[in-house]
Motif scaffolding. Structure first.
Motif: not given
Ligand SMILES: *Cc1c(COP(=O)(O)O)cnc(C)c1O
Length: 385
Positions: A197, A83-84, A185, A190, A161, A86, A327, A163-164, A57-59, A135
Motif C-alpha cells: 500500500g 534510491t530504489f 509506502s 517498510k 519520496d 520505484a 541501493w 516511502a522510507e 502502493s507508494g509507486t 528521497v
Molecule cells: C518502497 C519504496 C517505494 C515504493 O513503494 P511501494 O509501496 O513498494 O510501491 C518508493 N520509493 C522508495 C525510496 C522506496 O523505498
C-alpha cells in the motif's frame, strides 16, 4: 540450519486483526470504506498534512503526483540517483525523461549544490524540469530546506519520496509534509505495513480529490459509467486499511525500536573502531530525526584492514543472516544507462562501501547475539591481516 534473521520483516501489533475482522463483519471488502477514511485521517495527523489519499502502493502515489503536476511525454523530471527504482519508474510510465542528481555526504540524499547547478543549466537550455523528486533514504531526511528554497527559486514543484521515512522529521516538521506532494509506502518491508500500500499527501485539497478520482478509474458523476479522463485502479482496499489503522497505533513503538537498533549497532562497532577498524554510519545532522528504518554501515577497506562490505555480507549469509548492499544508484542501472546524470562520486562510493544490516523492529536479543557473534568472528580474522 539456523532460523533466518531478516533485514526488515513485518511486525504486527495487537489490533490489526480486530480491524480486519471488522471489515469482514460489516462486509466492507472494497477499495473504499470506513477503515480507508480513518486511516487517511490518521496519516494526516501523523504527518501534519491536511489531505491524504490511501493508495495501492507508494509507486502509484508517485505516478499520480507526476500526473497531477502535468508531467507528459518528453518532459524532464529530476530524481535523486541514490534510491530504489520505484522513485524513478513512474517518470518512465509517463514517457517523461528522468535526470538523476547525486547525493551529498551528510544525509546520503539529493545534493542541493548539484541541484542548483542542474537547474541553472536547465534554465539556460529553456527546459526546466516539471518536478523534482528527492528521497529520505533509510529514514534520514534529505536537506529539504535547501532543496525547497532552490526549487522555489526556479518555480519547480517537489514530490517528496518519504516511502522510507514515516516518523522522521526535521526540527519536528514531519517528512512527507515538505513538498507539493509527499509519498508514503506501506510495503511489507517498510516501518509499518499494510502488506502492500501507499499514500499521497498534500496541503492541496483539490489535488488529493483529483488523486482519488484518478485512482478509481476516473469515473465522471453519472448513473452510467462515463469517462472523460484515463483512470487507474490505484485505491487501497478497506481490508488493508484496517491493517494500516492497527499499524499506525504502534508506529511510535516501531520508530523507538528501530532507533534502538541503530544505537545498538553503533555501540557494537565503536568497540572495534579502536582496533584498526573504522566503520561509519549515516549520521543525523543537528535537528534531523531519522526513524532509522534501516541501519546502514560504510566499510572502506582502506581503513578496515582490507575488510569489505561484501565479505561482511557473505559471512552473515553463511549464518543465515540477511544483509544487503545499499541501493544501487539509478545512473548505474542498465535501464537508465542513457539517462543524463549530475554526479559527484558520492552515491558510487556509498554503493561500493555500504551495507544495510538487519533492522526489524521485532529483532530479539538472541538474534542480536547471533549477529554480533558472527561479526566478532570476522573482525578477529581481519584484526592483523
Ligand atoms: C518502497 C519504496 C517505494 C515504493 O513503494 P511501494 O509501496 O513498494 O510501491 C518508493 N520509493 C522508495 C525510496 C522506496 O523505498
Amino acid at each position: 540450519m539456523k532460523s533466518k534473521i531478516w533485514l526488515s520483516s513485518p511486525h504486527i501489533g495487537s489490533n490489526e486483526l480486530l480491524y480486519v475482522n471488522e471489515a469482514f463483519a460489516t462486509n466492507w471488502i472494497a477499495p473504499l470504506g470506513p477503515h480507508v477514511n480513518t486511516f487517511e485521517q490518521g496519516l494526516q495527523l501523523q504527518t501534519n498534512t491536511s489531505h491524504a489519499a490511501a493508495l495501492s502502493s507508494g509507486t502509484s502515489a508517485i505516478h499520480l503526483a507526476l500526473i497531477l503536476l502535468g508531467v507528459k511525454a518528453g518532459d524532464i523530471v529530476f530524481c535523486q540517483s541514490m534510491t530504489f527504482s520505484a522513485s524513478a519508474n513512474p517518470i518512465a510510465y509517463q514517457g517523461a525523461i528522468p535526470v538523476f542528481i547525486d547525493s551529498e555526504r551528510d544525509t546520503w540524499n539529493m545534493d542541493p549544490a548539484l541541484l542548483k547547478i542542474s537547474l541553472e543549466e536547465a534554465k539556460q537550455n529553456e527546459k526546466l524540469p516539471k518536478a523534482i523528486v528527492p528521497v529520505h533514504l533509510y529514514g534520514m531526511p534529505a536537506k529539504m530546506k535547501e532543496i525547497l528554497s532552490i526549487a522555489n527559486e526556479y518555480g519547480v514543484p517537489v514530490i517528496e519520496d518519504a516511502a522510507e521515512a514515516l516518523g522522521s522529521n526535521i526540527d519536528n516538521k514531519p517528512c512527507g509534509s515538505f513538498g507539493e506532494f509527499g509519498v508514503l509506502s506501506f510495503n511489507g518491508n517498510k516501518i509499518i505495513t499494510t502488506s502492500g500500500g501507499g499514500a499521497l499527501l498534500s496541503k492541496n485539497a483539490e489535488m488529493i480529490e483529483k488523486a482519488r478520482f484518478l485512482a478509481t478509474q476516473a469515473r465522471d458523476s453519472a448513473p452510467h459509467y462515463q469517462h472523460s479522463h484515463i483512470g487507474y485502479n490505484y485505491r487501497m482496499s478497506n481490508v488493508l486499511a484496517g491493517i494500516g489503522r492497527g499499524q499506525l497505533e504502534v508506529l511510535s513503538d516501531r520508530v523507538k525500536a528501530r532507533r534502538n537498533n541503530f544505537e545498538r549497532y553503533k555501540k557494537y562497532f565503536s568497540k572495534h573502531n579502536y582496533a584498526g577498524f573504522t566503520i561509519k554510519f549515516q549520521e543525523a545532522p543537528s535537528g534531523y530525526y531519522s526513524n532509522r528504518w534501516l541501519t546502514c554501515i560504510l566499510v572502506d577497506p582502506a581503513f578496515n584492514n582490507g575488510l569489505t562490505r561484501e565479505v561482511i555480507r557473505l559471512s552473515l549469509e553463511e549464518e543465515n543472516i540477511e544483509s544487503r548492499p545499499l541501493w544501487k544508484p539509478m545512473h548505474q542501472q542498465p535501464i537508465f544507462a542513457n539517462s543524463k546524470a549530475y554526479l559527484n562520486g558520492v552515491s558510487d562510493r556509498l554503493f561500493e562501501d555500504g551495507l544495510c544490516l538487519p533492522s526489524g523492529s521485532n529483532l530479539t536479543d538472541e538474534e542480536f547475539d547471533r549477529i554480533f557473534e558472527s561479526l566478532d568472528n570476522l573482525f578477529a580474522k581481519y584484526q592483523n591481516s
